[in-house]
Design a protein around this motif. Structure first.
Motif, PDB file in Angstrom:
ATOM      1  N   GLY A  14       0.927  -1.124  -0.037  1.00 23.94           N
ATOM      2  CA  GLY A  14       0.003  -0.034   0.100  1.00 23.94           C
ATOM      3  C   GLY A  14       0.926   1.344  -0.184  1.00 23.94           C
ATOM      4  N   LEU A  17       0.326   3.897  -4.612  1.00 20.95           N
ATOM      5  CA  LEU A  17      -1.100   3.849  -4.905  1.00 20.95           C
ATOM      6  C   LEU A  17      -1.213   4.337  -6.196  1.00 20.95           C
ATOM      7  N   SER A 191      -5.432  -0.751  -1.226  1.00 24.75           N
ATOM      8  CA  SER A 191      -4.786  -2.299  -0.947  1.00 24.75           C
ATOM      9  C   SER A 191      -4.532  -2.203   0.531  1.00 24.75           C
ATOM     10  N   ASN A 193      -2.423  -3.059   3.960  1.00 21.89           N
ATOM     11  CA  ASN A 193      -1.050  -2.660   4.438  1.00 21.89           C
ATOM     12  C   ASN A 193      -0.515  -4.016   4.711  1.00 21.89           C
TER      13      ASN A 193
END
Ligand SMILES: [Zn+2]
Length: 196
Positions: A14, A17, A191, A193
């Motif tokens: 993450g 992005l 998404s 972590n």
């Protein structure tokens, strides 16, 4: 670690992005980068540090110097792999300096390490801290180069990956013009972590 492996690691963590973002600065960008989200996983930090150490070992540094806070974790891991000290410079009254009793000697060969180099400004400022102590700056390293391959340094520079992330004034943003809506990074789960 190849560039593709690195970018994959960033995406899975993450830390990179892709989409249409409204940055803290107010500018819009098709990408958002947050190295801390990769470096929060010690095994990833260690692997990135090892990769950067492999490419900078030939400069024979005796100490790694990083600007706080962003450079501290990766600087520590590069130094671990090189078997040298890791120290950091931090701001006091606006100026970057060594504190906490950290010392650089005139015989030291200093490697400056950061997470991301964008304009090169903080790297240059960190190099000046070492030079003011009379030491030789042998080079600079970063995980990510956002400068477009030209950070404007007078020492050898190596980054593990170059990423171009353009930024736009909102009224000149081609993504807005195409009808999409900018979001604040982290305002939805793009998404997880939890990288493996
Ligand atoms: Zn936009």
């Amino acid at each position: 670690m190849t560039r593709d492996e690195l970018l994959d690691l960033y995406r899975r963590s993450g830390a990179l992005l892709e989409g249409h973002f409204r940055l803290t600065s107010g500018l819009h960008s098709p990408g958002y980068l947050q190295c801390a989200l990769v470096l929060q996983h010690p095994q990833h930090a260690e692997a990135l540090g090892r990769a950067l150490a492999e490419r900078t070992r030939g400069w024979r540094p005796t100490v790694v110097l990083s600007p706080a806070l962003g450079g501290v974790v990766i600087g520590h891991e590069v130094a671990r792999a090189l078997g040298v000290r890791a120290i950091f410079a931090e701001r006091q009254d606006g100026a970057l300096m060594l504190r906490r009793g950290f010392m650089i000697g005139e015989t030291d060969r200093v490697l400056v390490v950061e997470d991301v180099v964008t304009t090169g400004g903080s790297t240059r400022e960190t190099m000046e801290v070492a030079r003011a102590a009379g030491a030789l700056v042998v080079g600079a390293g970063a995980i990510i180069d956002r400068s477009g391959g030209n950070p404007g340094l007078d020492v050898p520079f190596h980054a593990l990956a170059t990423i171009a992330l353009p930024t736009y004034q909102p009224d000149a943003c081609p993504l807005c013009a195409a009808g999409s809506q900018a979001i604040k990074p982290g305002s939805r789960t793009v998404s997880a972590n939890a990288a493996p």
